[in-house]
Design a protein around this motif. Structure first.
Motif, mmCIF file in Angstrom:
data_model
loop_
_atom_site.group_PDB
_atom_site.id
_atom_site.type_symbol
_atom_site.label_atom_id
_atom_site.label_comp_id
_atom_site.label_asym_id
_atom_site.label_seq_id
_atom_site.Cartn_x
_atom_site.Cartn_y
_atom_site.Cartn_z
ATOM 1 N N THR A 1 0.836 -1.205 0.000
ATOM 2 C CA THR A 1 0.000 0.000 0.000
ATOM 3 C C THR A 1 0.866 1.249 0.000
ATOM 4 O O THR A 1 0.590 2.222 -0.718
ATOM 5 C CB THR A 1 -0.928 -0.007 1.223
ATOM 6 N N LEU A 2 1.936 1.245 0.800
ATOM 7 C CA LEU A 2 2.847 2.389 0.845
ATOM 8 C C LEU A 2 3.626 2.531 -0.470
ATOM 9 O O LEU A 2 3.807 3.645 -0.979
ATOM 10 C CB LEU A 2 3.815 2.233 2.019
ATOM 11 N N VAL A 3 4.067 1.412 -1.005
ATOM 12 C CA VAL A 3 4.811 1.450 -2.273
ATOM 13 C C VAL A 3 3.912 1.978 -3.391
ATOM 14 O O VAL A 3 4.340 2.794 -4.227
ATOM 15 C CB VAL A 3 5.364 0.052 -2.612
ATOM 16 N N ASP A 4 2.666 1.533 -3.419
ATOM 17 C CA ASP A 4 1.724 2.001 -4.441
ATOM 18 C C ASP A 4 1.478 3.497 -4.343
ATOM 19 O O ASP A 4 1.111 4.151 -5.334
ATOM 20 C CB ASP A 4 0.397 1.243 -4.332
ATOM 21 N N ALA A 5 1.664 4.071 -3.140
ATOM 22 C CA ALA A 5 1.511 5.519 -2.951
ATOM 23 C C ALA A 5 2.780 6.276 -3.314
ATOM 24 O O ALA A 5 2.813 7.504 -3.191
ATOM 25 C CB ALA A 5 1.116 5.814 -1.507
ATOM 26 N N GLY A 6 3.808 5.547 -3.764
ATOM 27 C CA GLY A 6 5.034 6.185 -4.221
ATOM 28 C C GLY A 6 6.185 6.163 -3.245
ATOM 29 O O GLY A 6 7.252 6.732 -3.520
ATOM 30 N N HIS A 7 6.032 5.489 -2.111
ATOM 31 C CA HIS A 7 7.095 5.472 -1.098
ATOM 32 C C HIS A 7 8.179 4.457 -1.463
ATOM 33 O O HIS A 7 7.884 3.314 -1.809
ATOM 34 C CB HIS A 7 6.500 5.149 0.271
ATOM 35 N N ARG A 8 9.418 4.899 -1.367
ATOM 36 C CA ARG A 8 10.552 4.033 -1.646
ATOM 37 C C ARG A 8 11.483 3.891 -0.439
ATOM 38 O O ARG A 8 12.370 3.042 -0.434
ATOM 39 C CB ARG A 8 11.352 4.586 -2.841
ATOM 40 N N LYS A 9 11.297 4.731 0.558
ATOM 41 C CA LYS A 9 12.067 4.634 1.810
ATOM 42 C C LYS A 9 11.062 4.444 2.941
ATOM 43 O O LYS A 9 10.459 5.401 3.432
ATOM 44 C CB LYS A 9 12.871 5.907 2.046
ATOM 45 N N VAL A 10 10.853 3.183 3.335
ATOM 46 C CA VAL A 10 9.853 2.845 4.354
ATOM 47 C C VAL A 10 10.574 2.338 5.600
ATOM 48 O O VAL A 10 11.209 1.279 5.575
ATOM 49 C CB VAL A 10 8.864 1.781 3.841
ATOM 50 N N ALA A 11 10.485 3.095 6.676
ATOM 51 C CA ALA A 11 11.051 2.663 7.958
ATOM 52 C C ALA A 11 10.062 1.719 8.642
ATOM 53 O O ALA A 11 8.902 1.604 8.231
ATOM 54 C CB ALA A 11 11.348 3.868 8.836
ATOM 55 N N TYR A 12 10.538 1.065 9.692
ATOM 56 C CA TYR A 12 9.683 0.068 10.356
ATOM 57 C C TYR A 12 9.890 0.107 11.863
ATOM 58 O O TYR A 12 11.024 0.040 12.349
ATOM 59 C CB TYR A 12 10.015 -1.326 9.825
ATOM 60 N N ARG B 1 19.082 -0.466 9.424
ATOM 61 C CA ARG B 1 19.086 0.709 10.286
ATOM 62 C C ARG B 1 17.732 1.407 10.331
ATOM 63 O O ARG B 1 17.472 2.206 11.230
ATOM 64 C CB ARG B 1 20.186 1.681 9.840
ATOM 65 N N LEU B 2 16.861 1.120 9.359
ATOM 66 C CA LEU B 2 15.524 1.704 9.353
ATOM 67 C C LEU B 2 14.531 0.874 10.158
ATOM 68 O O LEU B 2 13.342 1.194 10.191
ATOM 69 C CB LEU B 2 15.013 1.873 7.919
ATOM 70 N N VAL B 3 15.004 -0.198 10.786
ATOM 71 C CA VAL B 3 14.146 -1.039 11.636
ATOM 72 C C VAL B 3 14.478 -0.750 13.089
ATOM 73 O O VAL B 3 15.624 -0.934 13.528
ATOM 74 C CB VAL B 3 14.341 -2.534 11.329
ATOM 75 N N ILE B 4 13.486 -0.301 13.840
ATOM 76 C CA ILE B 4 13.678 0.047 15.247
ATOM 77 C C ILE B 4 12.854 -0.900 16.112
ATOM 78 O O ILE B 4 11.637 -0.990 15.956
ATOM 79 C CB ILE B 4 13.249 1.500 15.532
ATOM 80 N N THR C 1 10.209 8.338 3.998
ATOM 81 C CA THR C 1 8.953 9.055 3.755
ATOM 82 C C THR C 1 7.764 8.379 4.407
ATOM 83 O O THR C 1 6.657 8.928 4.381
ATOM 84 C CB THR C 1 8.685 9.174 2.243
ATOM 85 N N ALA C 2 7.963 7.175 4.963
ATOM 86 C CA ALA C 2 6.854 6.452 5.586
ATOM 87 C C ALA C 2 7.378 5.584 6.719
ATOM 88 O O ALA C 2 8.547 5.175 6.720
ATOM 89 C CB ALA C 2 6.128 5.578 4.557
ATOM 90 N N VAL C 3 6.499 5.322 7.673
ATOM 91 C CA VAL C 3 6.820 4.430 8.794
ATOM 92 C C VAL C 3 5.721 3.386 8.891
ATOM 93 O O VAL C 3 4.556 3.718 9.153
ATOM 94 C CB VAL C 3 6.915 5.195 10.129
ATOM 95 N N ALA C 4 6.077 2.129 8.673
ATOM 96 C CA ALA C 4 5.148 1.018 8.905
ATOM 97 C C ALA C 4 5.359 0.541 10.338
ATOM 98 O O ALA C 4 6.499 0.388 10.786
ATOM 99 C CB ALA C 4 5.415 -0.121 7.924
ATOM 100 N N CYS C 5 4.270 0.322 11.059
ATOM 101 C CA CYS C 5 4.356 -0.065 12.474
ATOM 102 C C CYS C 5 3.786 -1.465 12.678
ATOM 103 O O CYS C 5 2.803 -1.846 12.028
ATOM 104 C CB CYS C 5 3.609 0.939 13.349
ATOM 105 N N ALA C 6 4.374 -2.195 13.606
ATOM 106 C CA ALA C 6 3.987 -3.590 13.825
ATOM 107 C C ALA C 6 2.647 -3.744 14.514
ATOM 108 O O ALA C 6 2.092 -4.841 14.542
ATOM 109 C CB ALA C 6 5.063 -4.319 14.626
ATOM 110 N N ASN C 7 2.121 -2.674 15.116
ATOM 111 C CA ASN C 7 0.736 -2.708 15.599
ATOM 112 C C ASN C 7 0.188 -1.285 15.656
ATOM 113 O O ASN C 7 0.914 -0.301 15.433
ATOM 114 C CB ASN C 7 0.602 -3.453 16.934
#
Length: 356
Positions: free
Chosen positions: A177-188, A219-222, A246-252
């Motif tokens: 979903t984030l990639v489809d919105a144009g995000h290429r740098k997704v932190a987690y 390094r983008l995984v915290i 440009t985006a942060v995906a969260c585990a919950n």
């Protein structure tokens, strides 16, 4: 399951002496005799039957639910589903919060076994702790030996949940979903790695990146706590890195809600500055502004399905594992990727406290 008579025979004493040694109230017994009785009880893995002494081939209509934290909205919904299904069948539901402490979880399961609870449901993820796994495995065998049922609603040391969801596929879907919105740098923002569910969702994050042809950047995984305070602290760590995202995906969802609150305090707008996603679709996900894009888990169905699975086990059948459907719910927390990183300002208030 060993009885007081078995312990007495092994220790070379009378059943009355065993009863005095194992009583919750101090009883006058010699030190040497007490030591023999306790050693015999340990050798036989004897668990006193506090609720139904003498009913050695039966169980009581109690459903014990092991959760990590009953104040967590995720577990609220799951337990309500269990209660809806179990109460109609005349079962009492007892909820036990382990706070992800291995010793506490083991003590709850031991107690449920001692009262001969008909059903034990592990609503939360298993903890990767070899000692706990051995203890839970022993208690599980004991529960099944007297005719009880054990069900997991999340991955655990012995494999997949009997009733659950595909956490990896769900997280891969939210990354798409984030990639489809144009995000290429997704932190987690990840939960504690000692939880099996954390590993499944992290695997889904990596799979989602791979499917889009994007590199995995460790390094983008915290790793942080599974609550809103953990989300706030995770954002602080990400913003301290000498890198852009440009985006942060969260585990919950609680992580995501905490992350959004912290970004707002720092003057970073969601989604104009940074997009944020969650996982679970707790009630608050649709109430905050902007609404949280997340993966919807059928939480009440997981709970009711867990009890129904247990009921079939009690009836003597061997039900098949159930994998429930997931759905991505798109709300306002995701927008087009903005490659320009906004400058964060000083926070307006202190960081909100977490619920999980």
């Amino acid at each position: 399951m060993a009885s007081i008579v078995d312990v007495a025979k092994l220790a070379g004493v009378s059943p009355a002496t065993v009863s005095r040694v194992l009583s919750t109230r101090p009883q006058p017994v010699g030190d040497a005799t007490r030591a023999r009785v306790l050693e015999a009880a340990r050798a036989l893995d004897f668990v006193p039957n506090a609720l139904a002494r003498g009913l050695l081939k039966s169980h009581v209509p109690v459903v014990g639910v092991i959760v990590h934290d009953i104040t967590d909205p995720y577990f609220n919904e799951v337990v309500r589903g269990i209660e809806d299904a179990a109460s109609s069948e005349g079962y009492l539901v007892i909820t036990c919060s382990s706070d992800r402490v291995a010793e506490r979880e083991e003590s709850y399961v031991r107690l449920l076994r001692s009262i001969r609870a008909a059903v034990v449901i592990f609503a939360g993820s298993g903890i990767d702790d070899p000692g706990l796994s051995r203890a839970i495995g022993r208690h599980t065998e004991g529960i099944r030996a007297y005719g009880g049922a054990v069900v997991h609603l999340s991955p655990h040391a012995f494999g997949a949940a009997e009733v659950g969801v595909d956490n990896s596929a769900g997280m891969a879907s939210i990354v798409k979903t984030l990639v489809d919105a144009g995000h290429r740098k997704v932190a987690y923002l990840s939960g504690p790695t000692r939880l099996f569910v954390t590993r499944e969702r992290l695997a889904g994050y990596r799979a989602g990146l791979a499917a889009a042809g994007l590199p995995f950047e460790p390094r983008l995984v915290i790793e942080t706590a599974f609550n809103s305070d953990g989300g706030a602290k995770g954002v602080d760590k990400l913003l301290s890195l000498d890198t852009s995202f440009t985006a942060v995906a969260c585990a919950n969802d609680l992580l995501a809600i905490g992350a959004m609150a912290r970004l707002d305090q720092l003057g970073v707008r969601v989604p104009d500055g940074i997009s944020v996603t969650g996982f679970d679709d707790i009630r608050q996900a649709g109430e905050i502004v902007p609404g949280l894009t997340t993966v919807r888990l059928p939480l009440r169905d997981m709970g009711s399905g867990g009890f129904e699975y247990a009921a079939r086990l009690l009836a003597g059948s061997r039900p098949r594992r159930q994998l429930l459907d997931l759905e991505v719910i798109e709300r306002g927390s995701v927008g087009p990727a903005n490659p320009v990183r906004r400058t964060a300002r000083r926070p307006r208030a202190t960081v909100m406290a977490g619920a999980r």
